[in-house]
Design a protein around this motif. Structure first.
Motif, PDB file in Angstrom:
ATOM      1  N   PRO A 141       0.734  -1.338   0.027  1.00 47.59           N
ATOM      2  CA  PRO A 141       0.004   0.021   0.014  1.00 47.59           C
ATOM      3  C   PRO A 141       0.889   1.303   0.095  1.00 47.59           C
ATOM      4  CG  PRO A 141       0.148  -0.739   2.232  1.00 47.59           C
ATOM      5  CD  PRO A 141       0.910  -1.689   1.264  1.00 47.59           C
ATOM      6  N   TRP A 142       0.290   2.254  -0.497  1.00 48.03           N
ATOM      7  CA  TRP A 142       0.805   3.706  -0.399  1.00 48.03           C
ATOM      8  C   TRP A 142       0.194   4.564   0.488  1.00 48.03           C
ATOM      9  CZ3 TRP A 142       5.357   5.558  -2.248  1.00 48.03           C
ATOM     10  CH2 TRP A 142       6.109   4.568  -3.175  1.00 48.03           C
ATOM     11  N   TYR A 143       0.454   5.151   1.505  1.00 46.46           N
ATOM     12  CA  TYR A 143      -0.182   6.015   2.372  1.00 46.46           C
ATOM     13  C   TYR A 143       0.282   7.852   2.088  1.00 46.46           C
ATOM     14  CZ  TYR A 143      -1.980   2.205   5.222  1.00 46.46           C
ATOM     15  OH  TYR A 143      -2.464   1.067   5.632  1.00 46.46           O
ATOM     16  N   GLN A 144      -0.758   8.506   2.515  1.00 44.38           N
ATOM     17  CA  GLN A 144      -0.588   9.759   2.036  1.00 44.38           C
ATOM     18  C   GLN A 144      -0.891  10.695   3.485  1.00 44.38           C
ATOM     19  OE1 GLN A 144      -3.943  12.074   0.350  1.00 44.38           O
ATOM     20  NE2 GLN A 144      -2.420  12.880  -1.177  1.00 44.38           N
TER      21      GLN A 144
ATOM     22  N   LEU B 144      -4.890   5.576   3.951  1.00 45.40           N
ATOM     23  CA  LEU B 144      -4.529   4.696   2.703  1.00 45.40           C
ATOM     24  C   LEU B 144      -4.995   5.409   1.300  1.00 45.40           C
ATOM     25  CD1 LEU B 144      -3.814   1.970   1.788  1.00 45.40           C
ATOM     26  CD2 LEU B 144      -6.035   1.305   2.116  1.00 45.40           C
ATOM     27  N   LEU B 145      -3.911   5.215   0.309  1.00 40.94           N
ATOM     28  CA  LEU B 145      -4.355   6.138  -0.883  1.00 40.94           C
ATOM     29  C   LEU B 145      -4.520   4.914  -2.137  1.00 40.94           C
ATOM     30  CD1 LEU B 145      -3.873   8.707  -2.417  1.00 40.94           C
ATOM     31  CD2 LEU B 145      -1.742   8.192  -2.801  1.00 40.94           C
TER      32      LEU B 145
ATOM     33  N   ALA C 126       4.735   1.054   1.712  1.00 46.54           N
ATOM     34  CA  ALA C 126       4.667  -0.150   2.972  1.00 46.54           C
ATOM     35  C   ALA C 126       4.646  -1.284   2.291  1.00 46.54           C
ATOM     36  CB  ALA C 126       3.897   0.182   3.853  1.00 46.54           C
ATOM     37  N   ALA C 127       4.649  -2.507   3.080  1.00 44.11           N
ATOM     38  CA  ALA C 127       4.673  -3.863   2.636  1.00 44.11           C
ATOM     39  C   ALA C 127       4.243  -4.797   3.740  1.00 44.11           C
ATOM     40  CB  ALA C 127       5.992  -4.212   1.713  1.00 44.11           C
TER      41      ALA C 127
ATOM     42  N   TYR D 247      -5.852  -5.499   4.285  1.00 37.92           N
ATOM     43  CA  TYR D 247      -6.574  -4.307   3.716  1.00 37.92           C
ATOM     44  C   TYR D 247      -5.788  -3.007   4.213  1.00 37.92           C
ATOM     45  CZ  TYR D 247     -10.217  -7.911   2.799  1.00 37.92           C
ATOM     46  OH  TYR D 247     -10.917  -9.011   2.214  1.00 37.92           O
ATOM     47  N   GLY D 248      -4.710  -3.287   4.636  1.00 41.29           N
ATOM     48  CA  GLY D 248      -4.162  -1.822   4.981  1.00 41.29           C
ATOM     49  C   GLY D 248      -4.756  -1.511   6.409  1.00 41.29           C
TER      50      GLY D 248
END
Lengths: 114, 113
Positions: A34-37, A46-47, A91-92, B100-101
């Motif tokens: 995921p990528w976060y902003q 979460l983007l 992130a991973a 799911y983050g």
């Protein structure tokens, strides 16, 4: 040991330009990226996220490109806007981890100049 | 829908004083809960995570402790704050095995003086 390496640390882009942030990992057990902003004084949000069964995922102006063999993934922000100015974290996580822990990159501070 | 609440938003505490930050989640059951710290201009450092009531895992040795007295409540504590404890503290929740983050709270800015 940094499980996910992120670059650059900071990025300045003109309005309308393309912002590119890169991340690399070593653990082949990672299978969710995921990528976060994060805006100043706020929690990360979460983007966009990708799984390794696809090489690209696009949501609006945001695209994740994923290279499984190189163990690299990147975030592309097309037509960058001043409102995109924020810190971005990649992130991973491995699915088998019952703690569902995410390993975060060190963040990229993006500034979009009007 | 699920929501996460974190308070207070800002806190200034003297060195040596105790600390208690609270985080609660609504709209879900048995969430995984996390405490992160973010130093100024730095990345996210995982401090603690919990997969159930009373189950706490610590990622780094430190002056802080965490507790999970209820399913959707996560507390970060310290008996005596140090200057180095200053930072932006974030609570987050996530689901179990399925990824799911995370959903992060709005954070607490702690300044130890």
């Amino acid at each position: 040991q940094q499980q996910v390496k992120q670059s650059p640390q900071s990025l300045i882009v003109q309005k309308g330009g393309i912002s590119i942030i890169n991340c690399a990992y070593e653990n082949t057990a990672f299978d969710y990226f995921p990528w976060y902003q994060q805006f100043p004084g706020k929690g990360p949000a979460l983007l966009i996220a990708i799984r390794p069964d696809v090489s690209e995922k696009k949501e609006g102006r945001f695209t994740i490109s994923f290279n499984k063999s190189a163990k690299q993934f990147s975030l592309h922000i097309m037509d960058s806007q001043p409102g995109d100015s924020a810190t971005y974290f990649c992130a991973a996580s491995p699915t088998w981890n019952t703690g569902n822990q995410f390993y975060f990159g060190t963040g990229t501070s993006l500034t979009v100049i009007p | 829908s699920q929501t996460i609440h974190q308070w207070p938003a800002t806190l200034v505490q003297p060195v040596g004083s105790p600390l208690s930050l609270e985080c609660t989640v609504e709209g879900t059951s048995n969430p995984n809960l996390y405490w992160y710290r973010q130093a100024a201009g730095r990345g996210l450092q995982l401090l603690f995570y919990s997969v159930g009531i009373g189950q706490i895992s610590s990622e780094v040795p430190q002056n802080l402790s965490a507790s999970r007295p209820q399913d959707r409540q996560f507390i970060l504590s310290s008996k005596k704050l140090l200057l180095s404890d200053s930072g932006f503290y974030l609570c987050a929740w996530g689901r179990g095995l399925a990824n799911y983050g995370y959903t992060f709270g709005s954070g607490t800015r702690l300044t130890v003086v």
